[in-house]
Design an enzyme around this catalytic site. Structure first.
Site, PDB file in Angstrom:
ATOM      1  N   GLY A 278      41.438  34.539  36.200  1.00 41.79           N
ATOM      2  CA  GLY A 278      41.976  32.888  36.635  1.00 41.79           C
ATOM      3  C   GLY A 278      41.272  32.636  37.970  1.00 41.79           C
ATOM      4  O   GLY A 278      40.809  31.577  38.336  1.00 41.79           O
TER       5      GLY A 278
ATOM      6  N   ILE B 286      40.179  37.723  28.244  1.00 41.45           N
ATOM      7  CA  ILE B 286      40.306  36.334  29.024  1.00 41.45           C
ATOM      8  C   ILE B 286      39.454  36.084  30.186  1.00 41.45           C
ATOM      9  O   ILE B 286      39.306  37.227  30.625  1.00 41.45           O
ATOM     10  CB  ILE B 286      41.890  36.059  29.128  1.00 41.45           C
ATOM     11  CG1 ILE B 286      42.449  37.086  30.144  1.00 41.45           C
ATOM     12  CG2 ILE B 286      42.645  36.049  27.628  1.00 41.45           C
ATOM     13  CD1 ILE B 286      43.728  36.613  30.368  1.00 41.45           C
TER      14      ILE B 286
ATOM     15  N   ASP C 104      36.653  42.484  40.601  1.00 38.08           N
ATOM     16  CA  ASP C 104      38.000  42.499  39.603  1.00 38.08           C
ATOM     17  C   ASP C 104      37.618  43.189  38.394  1.00 38.08           C
ATOM     18  O   ASP C 104      37.206  42.799  37.377  1.00 38.08           O
ATOM     19  CB  ASP C 104      38.661  41.242  39.319  1.00 38.08           C
ATOM     20  CG  ASP C 104      39.728  41.097  38.754  1.00 38.08           C
ATOM     21  OD1 ASP C 104      40.049  42.331  38.084  1.00 38.08           O
ATOM     22  OD2 ASP C 104      40.590  40.028  38.675  1.00 38.08           O
TER      23      ASP C 104
ATOM     24  N   HIS D 298      39.621  41.691  31.017  1.00 37.35           N
ATOM     25  CA  HIS D 298      38.475  40.728  31.146  1.00 37.35           C
ATOM     26  C   HIS D 298      37.404  41.103  30.357  1.00 37.35           C
ATOM     27  O   HIS D 298      36.561  40.352  30.173  1.00 37.35           O
ATOM     28  CB  HIS D 298      38.102  40.251  32.537  1.00 37.35           C
ATOM     29  CG  HIS D 298      39.400  39.900  33.089  1.00 37.35           C
ATOM     30  ND1 HIS D 298      40.223  38.388  32.666  1.00 37.35           N
ATOM     31  CD2 HIS D 298      40.052  40.213  34.151  1.00 37.35           C
ATOM     32  CE1 HIS D 298      41.082  38.586  33.556  1.00 37.35           C
ATOM     33  NE2 HIS D 298      41.137  39.590  34.607  1.00 37.35           N
TER      34      HIS D 298
END
Length: 290
Positions: free
Chosen positions: A216, A213, A193, A198
């Site tokens: 998830g 962040i 990802d 991120h």
């Protein structure tokens, strides 16, 4: 309308060959924070952690299914016929994985992706992107990703099932905390990802966040590992399914507070961010096991 629900669901599945080996599994586990036992960050020799990091003892956490083959199945689903959406309006709302048998440390499989359903939530559409993997010995896993597309609801479709779980009316059986390293998102993204949200502070600010962040699906994997290590004696092969709803964000450097309620063949879980007054992170989370 950018989403044609009937066309998307009727489209032929897309099949892609995928493969992985012990290095992919080890990298994924390290991206979840494996390697050091809770409370002992300077010790990388704990035998319970070596089963996630040492090839001679390796077993595969079932959530690895979300990144096998570099985790490209979700991107393929968003490119399906009938789906034409602005990626800036896309949110990963939930994730589930069902294991048909334990994932081997090294393998080759064919991964088939399709849009299993499109639901109308009024202000948003929800796409259920399903990926199924099978090798020469049969089915391996089924993944469902629930994708919210803001601004694409209101087309008169079905609202879809409710997946809310009532919180048990008792104290959790176990509460554990798992720190998120400051560099954890940088390591986790190497499993496939590459979203700059991120890693890149400037991109994160453009997206409305004060800093990058955590993925998830990294929180998702960390939580499953905590449940396996705490209540299942680390026996990941006992896990048959795992589902969650993404309820909030996590910043690298924070601490996950993981509450677990054990039942008959199932563990219900809630995850919060400890430093932000237990802000919700994962909700409606369920691990089923033998």
């Amino acid at each position: 309308m950018p989403i044609d629900a009937a066309e998307a669901v009727a489209a032929e599945p897309r099949s892609t060959p995928i493969s992985w080996d012990h290095k992919d599994v080890q990298l994924y586990h390290l991206g979840l924070g494996a390697g050091t036992a809770p409370g002992r960050p300077d010790d990388a020799t704990d035998p319970d952690e070596l089963r996630y990091t040492l090839e001679s003892r390796l077993h595969v956490l079932p959530s690895f299914a979300t990144v096998a083959g570099a985790g490209l199945a979700m991107a393929g689903g968003l490119a399906a016929p009938g789906i034409d959406v602005d990626l800036a309006a896309v949110l990963h709302g939930g994730q589930s994985v069902r294991l048909h048998r334990p994932i081997p440390v090294q393998g080759k499989a064919v991964q088939t992706s399709k849009v299993a359903a499109v639901y109308d939530k009024g202000k948003a559409a929800v796409l259920v992107l399903r990926t199924e993997a099978a090798d020469d010995d049969g089915p391996l896993w089924t993944n469902d990703a629930q994708i919210f597309v803001r601004g694409e609801g209101g087309f008169g479709g079905e609202r879809g099932p409710s997946q809310r779980l009532a919180t048990p009316e008792r104290e959790p059986d176990r509460v554990v905390e798992r720190p998120v390293r400051a560099d954890q998102a940088l390591l986790y993204r190497l499993s496939g990802d590459w979203n700059p949200l991120h890693a890149d502070p400037e991109f994160a600010k453009l997206a409305g966040f004060e800093r990058p962040i955590l993925h998830g699906l990294c929180t998702y994997g960390m939580t499953l590992k905590a449940v396996a290590d705490t209540l299942l004696d680390g026996e990941v092969a006992r896990i048959s399914s795992y589902s969650t709803r993404f309820a909030g964000i996590v910043f690298p450097g924070e601490t996950l507070r993981i509450r677990m309620w054990a039942g008959d063949g199932r563990v219900q879980v809630q995850v919060t961010a400890a430093e932000r007054d237990d802000a919700p992170v994962l909700a409606d989370t369920l691990v089923e096991h033998s």
